[in-house]
Design a protein around this motif. Structure first.
Motif, PDB file in Angstrom:
ATOM      1  N   ARG A  50       1.122  -1.240  -0.003  1.00  0.00           N
ATOM      2  CA  ARG A  50      -0.442  -0.096   1.026  1.00  0.00           C
ATOM      3  C   ARG A  50       1.208   0.828  -0.071  1.00  0.00           C
ATOM      4  O   ARG A  50       1.522   1.492   0.327  1.00  0.00           O
ATOM      5  CB  ARG A  50      -0.817  -0.088   1.023  1.00  0.00           C
ATOM      6  CG  ARG A  50       0.112  -0.030   2.459  1.00  0.00           C
ATOM      7  CD  ARG A  50      -1.273   0.307   3.395  1.00  0.00           C
ATOM      8  NE  ARG A  50      -0.280   0.936   4.919  1.00  0.00           N
ATOM      9  CZ  ARG A  50      -0.103   1.739   5.482  1.00  0.00           C
ATOM     10  NH1 ARG A  50      -1.118   2.365   4.594  1.00  0.00           N
ATOM     11  NH2 ARG A  50       0.079   1.188   6.577  1.00  0.00           N
ATOM     12  N   CYS A  51       0.326   2.282  -0.487  1.00  0.00           N
ATOM     13  CA  CYS A  51       0.950   4.164  -0.623  1.00  0.00           C
ATOM     14  C   CYS A  51       0.259   4.692  -0.509  1.00  0.00           C
ATOM     15  O   CYS A  51      -1.091   4.458  -0.736  1.00  0.00           O
ATOM     16  CB  CYS A  51       2.139   3.758  -1.579  1.00  0.00           C
ATOM     17  SG  CYS A  51       3.520   2.764  -2.133  1.00  0.00           S
ATOM     18  N   PHE A  52       0.647   5.762   0.002  1.00  0.00           N
ATOM     19  CA  PHE A  52      -0.275   7.113   0.655  1.00  0.00           C
ATOM     20  C   PHE A  52       0.524   7.911  -0.999  1.00  0.00           C
ATOM     21  O   PHE A  52       1.225   7.657  -1.815  1.00  0.00           O
ATOM     22  CB  PHE A  52       0.290   7.942   1.487  1.00  0.00           C
ATOM     23  CG  PHE A  52      -0.140   7.384   2.727  1.00  0.00           C
ATOM     24  CD1 PHE A  52      -1.257   7.263   2.602  1.00  0.00           C
ATOM     25  CD2 PHE A  52       0.674   6.539   3.819  1.00  0.00           C
ATOM     26  CE1 PHE A  52      -1.670   6.906   4.394  1.00  0.00           C
ATOM     27  CE2 PHE A  52      -0.132   5.873   4.830  1.00  0.00           C
ATOM     28  CZ  PHE A  52      -1.643   6.341   4.965  1.00  0.00           C
ATOM     29  N   CYS A  53      -0.529   8.761  -1.376  1.00  0.00           N
ATOM     30  CA  CYS A  53      -0.445   9.522  -2.482  1.00  0.00           C
ATOM     31  C   CYS A  53       0.474  10.078  -2.445  1.00  0.00           C
ATOM     32  O   CYS A  53       0.878  10.013  -3.480  1.00  0.00           O
ATOM     33  CB  CYS A  53      -1.735  11.404  -2.535  1.00  0.00           C
ATOM     34  SG  CYS A  53      -1.840  11.079  -4.007  1.00  0.00           S
ATOM     35  N   GLY A  54       0.753  10.454  -1.569  1.00  0.00           N
ATOM     36  CA  GLY A  54       2.442  11.545  -1.681  1.00  0.00           C
ATOM     37  C   GLY A  54       3.262  10.590  -1.303  1.00  0.00           C
ATOM     38  O   GLY A  54       4.371  11.419  -2.271  1.00  0.00           O
ATOM     39  N   GLU A  55       3.587   9.558  -0.862  1.00  0.00           N
ATOM     40  CA  GLU A  55       4.587   8.602  -1.754  1.00  0.00           C
ATOM     41  C   GLU A  55       4.561   8.031  -3.093  1.00  0.00           C
ATOM     42  O   GLU A  55       5.654   7.972  -3.285  1.00  0.00           O
ATOM     43  CB  GLU A  55       4.312   7.185  -1.024  1.00  0.00           C
ATOM     44  CG  GLU A  55       4.530   7.709   1.074  1.00  0.00           C
ATOM     45  CD  GLU A  55       3.786   6.392   1.604  1.00  0.00           C
ATOM     46  OE1 GLU A  55       4.383   6.167   2.827  1.00  0.00           O
ATOM     47  OE2 GLU A  55       3.654   5.512   1.010  1.00  0.00           O
ATOM     48  N   ILE A  56       3.548   8.140  -3.086  1.00  0.00           N
ATOM     49  CA  ILE A  56       3.744   7.977  -4.783  1.00  0.00           C
ATOM     50  C   ILE A  56       4.256   8.727  -5.394  1.00  0.00           C
ATOM     51  O   ILE A  56       4.762   8.933  -6.980  1.00  0.00           O
ATOM     52  CB  ILE A  56       2.671   7.278  -5.540  1.00  0.00           C
ATOM     53  CG1 ILE A  56       2.053   5.966  -4.549  1.00  0.00           C
ATOM     54  CG2 ILE A  56       2.357   7.437  -7.050  1.00  0.00           C
ATOM     55  CD1 ILE A  56       0.382   5.390  -4.914  1.00  0.00           C
ATOM     56  N   VAL A  57       4.181  10.166  -5.607  1.00  0.00           N
ATOM     57  CA  VAL A  57       3.980  11.415  -6.014  1.00  0.00           C
ATOM     58  C   VAL A  57       6.260  11.396  -6.003  1.00  0.00           C
ATOM     59  O   VAL A  57       6.575  12.132  -7.015  1.00  0.00           O
ATOM     60  CB  VAL A  57       3.560  12.624  -5.560  1.00  0.00           C
ATOM     61  CG1 VAL A  57       4.582  13.881  -5.948  1.00  0.00           C
ATOM     62  CG2 VAL A  57       2.150  12.691  -5.660  1.00  0.00           C
ATOM     63  N   GLU A  58       6.478  11.245  -4.447  1.00  0.00           N
ATOM     64  CA  GLU A  58       7.602  11.167  -4.754  1.00  0.00           C
ATOM     65  C   GLU A  58       8.271  10.132  -5.569  1.00  0.00           C
ATOM     66  O   GLU A  58       9.684  10.156  -6.086  1.00  0.00           O
ATOM     67  CB  GLU A  58       8.165  10.171  -2.815  1.00  0.00           C
ATOM     68  CG  GLU A  58       8.109  12.387  -2.268  1.00  0.00           C
ATOM     69  CD  GLU A  58       7.661  11.319  -0.614  1.00  0.00           C
ATOM     70  OE1 GLU A  58       8.589  10.362  -0.847  1.00  0.00           O
ATOM     71  OE2 GLU A  58       7.177  12.317   0.125  1.00  0.00           O
ATOM     72  N   MET A  59       8.012   8.601  -5.374  1.00  0.00           N
ATOM     73  CA  MET A  59       8.872   8.040  -6.709  1.00  0.00           C
ATOM     74  C   MET A  59       8.667   8.175  -8.108  1.00  0.00           C
ATOM     75  O   MET A  59       9.826   7.480  -8.738  1.00  0.00           O
ATOM     76  CB  MET A  59       7.883   6.536  -6.379  1.00  0.00           C
ATOM     77  CG  MET A  59       8.412   5.858  -5.378  1.00  0.00           C
ATOM     78  SD  MET A  59       6.731   4.379  -4.900  1.00  0.00           S
ATOM     79  CE  MET A  59       5.696   4.927  -3.927  1.00  0.00           C
ATOM     80  N   LEU A  60       7.668   9.558  -8.521  1.00  0.00           N
ATOM     81  CA  LEU A  60       7.541   9.186  -9.826  1.00  0.00           C
ATOM     82  C   LEU A  60       8.135  10.647  -9.963  1.00  0.00           C
ATOM     83  O   LEU A  60       7.974  12.076  -9.253  1.00  0.00           O
ATOM     84  CB  LEU A  60       6.080   9.332 -10.534  1.00  0.00           C
ATOM     85  CG  LEU A  60       5.534   7.655 -10.471  1.00  0.00           C
ATOM     86  CD1 LEU A  60       3.968   7.797 -10.553  1.00  0.00           C
ATOM     87  CD2 LEU A  60       5.974   6.714 -11.229  1.00  0.00           C
ATOM     88  N   PRO A  61       8.147  10.981 -11.410  1.00  0.00           N
ATOM     89  CA  PRO A  61       8.827  12.673 -11.925  1.00  0.00           C
ATOM     90  C   PRO A  61       7.921  13.584 -12.192  1.00  0.00           C
ATOM     91  O   PRO A  61       7.882  13.662 -13.834  1.00  0.00           O
ATOM     92  CB  PRO A  61       9.538  12.116 -13.129  1.00  0.00           C
ATOM     93  CG  PRO A  61       9.300  11.375 -13.762  1.00  0.00           C
ATOM     94  CD  PRO A  61       8.691   9.690 -12.092  1.00  0.00           C
ATOM     95  N   LEU A  62       6.883  12.921 -11.889  1.00  0.00           N
ATOM     96  CA  LEU A  62       5.377  13.874 -12.193  1.00  0.00           C
ATOM     97  C   LEU A  62       5.073  14.531 -10.820  1.00  0.00           C
ATOM     98  O   LEU A  62       5.107  14.385 -10.164  1.00  0.00           O
ATOM     99  CB  LEU A  62       4.291  12.741 -12.882  1.00  0.00           C
ATOM    100  CG  LEU A  62       4.537  11.655 -13.867  1.00  0.00           C
ATOM    101  CD1 LEU A  62       3.717  10.722 -14.158  1.00  0.00           C
ATOM    102  CD2 LEU A  62       4.464  12.525 -15.246  1.00  0.00           C
ATOM    103  N   VAL A  63       4.235  15.405 -11.014  1.00  0.00           N
ATOM    104  CA  VAL A  63       3.536  16.916  -9.919  1.00  0.00           C
ATOM    105  C   VAL A  63       2.286  15.249  -9.704  1.00  0.00           C
ATOM    106  O   VAL A  63       2.012  14.902  -9.864  1.00  0.00           O
ATOM    107  CB  VAL A  63       2.874  18.015 -10.839  1.00  0.00           C
ATOM    108  CG1 VAL A  63       4.147  19.064 -11.344  1.00  0.00           C
ATOM    109  CG2 VAL A  63       1.389  17.664 -11.981  1.00  0.00           C
ATOM    110  N   GLN A  64       1.688  16.541  -8.361  1.00  0.00           N
ATOM    111  CA  GLN A  64       0.953  15.525  -7.929  1.00  0.00           C
ATOM    112  C   GLN A  64      -0.525  15.499  -8.552  1.00  0.00           C
ATOM    113  O   GLN A  64      -0.949  14.824  -8.453  1.00  0.00           O
ATOM    114  CB  GLN A  64       1.205  15.697  -6.389  1.00  0.00           C
ATOM    115  CG  GLN A  64      -0.313  15.123  -5.450  1.00  0.00           C
ATOM    116  CD  GLN A  64      -1.231  16.187  -5.903  1.00  0.00           C
ATOM    117  OE1 GLN A  64      -1.699  17.022  -5.923  1.00  0.00           O
ATOM    118  NE2 GLN A  64      -2.616  14.631  -5.031  1.00  0.00           N
TER     119      GLN A  64
END
Length: 125
Positions: A50-64
């Motif tokens: 599982r991941c929180f949205c913010g953690e996913i944002v940190e993994m990807l080179p994309l804006v929130q």
């Protein structure tokens, strides 16, 4: 002229639940998997659970906002489930949807190999 599928091949294909609506559902799942960022999100959730949205944002080179759009597509396709945990959204995989897509791909592969073998054995064309 509609081409007939040999019985040996058609009987090996998995019939999706709900007929055409099952096919539409699976097409939505496959479309959702058709973007590199969404595949990366699926991989992250598969490895972490599982991941929180913010953690996913940190993994990807994309804006929130872009990550949120990708999460929405995955959620609408039923590939992920989200829960609100206070001010944050937590996501996890719906593994059954991935299993269904995997089963369809396996069935199509087997059918394709069988059709190819039939064609290879009949080189009169």
């Amino acid at each position: 002229m509609k081409r007939q599928v040999p019985e040996a091949i058609s009987s090996s294909l998995t019939v999706l639940p709900h007929g055409v609506s099952g096919d539409c559902d699976m097409a939505t799942v496959l479309r959702a998997l058709g973007h590199p960022a969404r595949l990366e999100i699926i991989r992250a959730l598969a490895s972490r659970g599982r991941c929180f949205c913010g953690e996913i944002v940190e993994m990807l080179p994309l804006v929130q906002s872009t990550v949120s759009q990708h999460l929405k597509v995955l959620k609408d396709a039923g590939l992920i489930e989200g829960a609100i945990d206070g001010p944050r959204s937590c996501y996890r995989l719906n593994t059954q949807k991935l299993k269904d897509a995997s089963a369809l791909m396996a069935d199509l592969t087997v059918a394709g190999e069988a059709a190819s073998a039939c064609h290879d054995g009949n080189n009169s064309t």
